[in-house]
Design a protein around this motif. Structure first.
Motif, short mmCIF file in Angstrom:
data_model
loop_
_atom_site.label_atom_id
_atom_site.label_comp_id
_atom_site.label_asym_id
_atom_site.label_seq_id
_atom_site.Cartn_x
_atom_site.Cartn_y
_atom_site.Cartn_z
N MET A 292 34.41 21.23 -7.11
CA MET A 292 34.45 20.41 -6.00
C MET A 292 34.18 20.64 -4.89
SD MET A 292 33.71 16.36 -8.04
CE MET A 292 33.35 15.67 -6.27
N GLU A 297 31.32 21.13 -2.83
CA GLU A 297 30.23 20.38 -3.43
C GLU A 297 29.89 19.99 -5.49
OE1 GLU A 297 26.26 22.74 -2.60
OE2 GLU A 297 26.68 24.45 -4.04
N PRO A 298 29.28 19.33 -5.66
CA PRO A 298 28.55 18.12 -4.81
C PRO A 298 29.83 17.25 -4.50
CG PRO A 298 28.85 18.17 -7.26
CD PRO A 298 29.14 19.39 -7.21
N GLU A 299 29.67 16.39 -3.64
CA GLU A 299 30.72 15.70 -2.85
C GLU A 299 30.48 14.25 -4.19
OE1 GLU A 299 31.43 15.35 0.16
OE2 GLU A 299 30.97 17.44 0.14
N GLN A 301 29.81 13.04 -8.12
CA GLN A 301 29.01 13.40 -9.43
C GLN A 301 29.66 12.51 -11.10
OE1 GLN A 301 29.69 17.42 -11.99
NE2 GLN A 301 31.38 17.42 -10.14
N GLU A 328 35.14 11.65 -6.62
CA GLU A 328 34.38 11.64 -5.62
C GLU A 328 35.01 12.92 -5.16
OE1 GLU A 328 34.05 7.63 -3.73
OE2 GLU A 328 34.94 7.19 -5.61
N ASN A 329 34.56 13.78 -3.74
CA ASN A 329 35.59 14.56 -3.46
C ASN A 329 35.32 13.73 -1.73
OD1 ASN A 329 36.50 16.69 -1.35
ND2 ASN A 329 34.70 18.22 -2.49
#
Length: 331
Positions: A292, A297-299, A301, A328-329
């Motif tokens: 990530m 991405e993804p921001e 999942q 969470e990014n």
């Protein structure tokens, strides 16, 4: 630090009550986070936006200890080990020095009344009264019960406790309020030495603290790292913002090692803060988190980790079960 966590940092600074976060786990709004009002009721459900995960966000827990004797010193050491910010109030300089050497973060050497005037309360403040006499117990308790708190515990014999409660009730403090005070303090483990008494006190606090569903994930170190804006790098003596991914267990089935709400922060420089169970759980989650950060991405999942018996045995783990981990990014 993204905008949501800037807002959260401000909220935790100004609010004395509970702070709650709602995260949408599925649907077109997956990853959307909202700070809820203090009186929000914990829930995990399906609504028009998708599955929701709601958790109480604890501040860095604070122990406020009235008294600086042997029990206080032992509680201070255990409290620091368990991640609490420890404040000790003691009116005798010799004993104030004693708890300083035990590792207290803040020691206020003044009368208990003056000391408590400098200490606020909130839903993550745990008060412990271990003074040298019932006169001081009564003085402390009279002030503390008027402050917001997560816990109030007072050490003393049944006779000493009864005297203090009677004195305060005669001053107009309700019996209902006084009955909420944990006396005798600590779990009943037949403790005798100061160290054993400290274990019983902190065990009781841990039991109450961990009974708050989905609320045990934010340690002091983790919050500081999430809120950190920049990191220095030796290259060209510049500063840069390191990417971070926050992993949170949002559901578990079977004998998974950690509970719902447990968190781990994975940082771009390879460091991690916290643990969600070790072994195959963390290995898989960390791999996804690194991807990530590299890809951007993804921001958001949801990662499901199935700890079957075979996989657990290979990793040297005795537990099994299935956990869902929210990634969470934060960049």
């Amino acid at each position: 630090m993204n905008e949501f966590y800037r807002e959260l940092k401000k909220k935790l600074t100004v609010s004395e009550g509970d702070v709650w976060i709602e995260t949408v786990l599925s649907g077109e709004n997956a990853g959307k986070k909202t700070i809820l009002s203090e009186d929000a009721v914990q829930r995990e459900a399906e609504d028009q936006e998708g599955r929701l995960f709601v958790e109480r966000v604890g501040r860095i827990p604070r122990l406020v200890i009235c008294g600086g004797g042997h029990v206080s010193a032992a509680v201070t050491k255990l409290g620091k080990m368990l991640g609490f910010y420890v404040t000790v109030l003691e009116d005798r300089p010799k004993f104030a020095d004693y708890v300083r050497s035990a590792g207290a973060d803040l020691v206020i050497c003044a009368s208990f009344q003056e000391g408590l005037a400098q200490v606020g309360g909130d839903s993550d403040t745990w008060f412990i009264i271990v003074t040298r006499g019932h006169r001081y117990d009564a003085e402390c308790l009279e002030t503390i019960v008027k402050k917001q708190n997560a816990y109030v515990g007072m050490m003393g014999s049944k006779r000493r406790v009864a005297i203090v409660k009677e004195q305060l009730e005669n001053k107009g403090i309700s019996r209902t309020c006084l009955e909420k005070v944990h006396t005798p303090i600590g779990l009943k483990i037949k403790a005798e030495t100061p160290e054993e008494i400290a274990v019983s006190i902190m065990a009781e606090i841990i039991e109450i603290k961990n009974s708050r569903e989905k609320s045990g994930g934010y340690s002091k170190e983790l919050l500081e790292k999430i809120f950190e804006e920049e990191n220095e790098t030796k290259e060209d003596q510049k500063t840069m913002t390191l990417k971070k991914v926050l992993a949170t267990i949002v559901s578990r089935k079977g004998s998974a090692p950690r509970s719902v709400g447990t968190k781990m922060l994975i940082v771009e420089d390879g460091s991690i803060i916290g643990t969600i169970g070790g072994g195959c759980v963390e290995s898989e989650v960390m791999q996804k988190a690194i991807l990530m950060m590299r890809r951007g991405e993804p921001e958001f999942q949801i990662c499901k980790v199935d700890m079957t018996a075979d996989a657990a045995e290979e990793e040297g783990m005795v537990c099994g079960g299935v956990v869902e981990v929210m990634l969470e990014n934060l960049a």
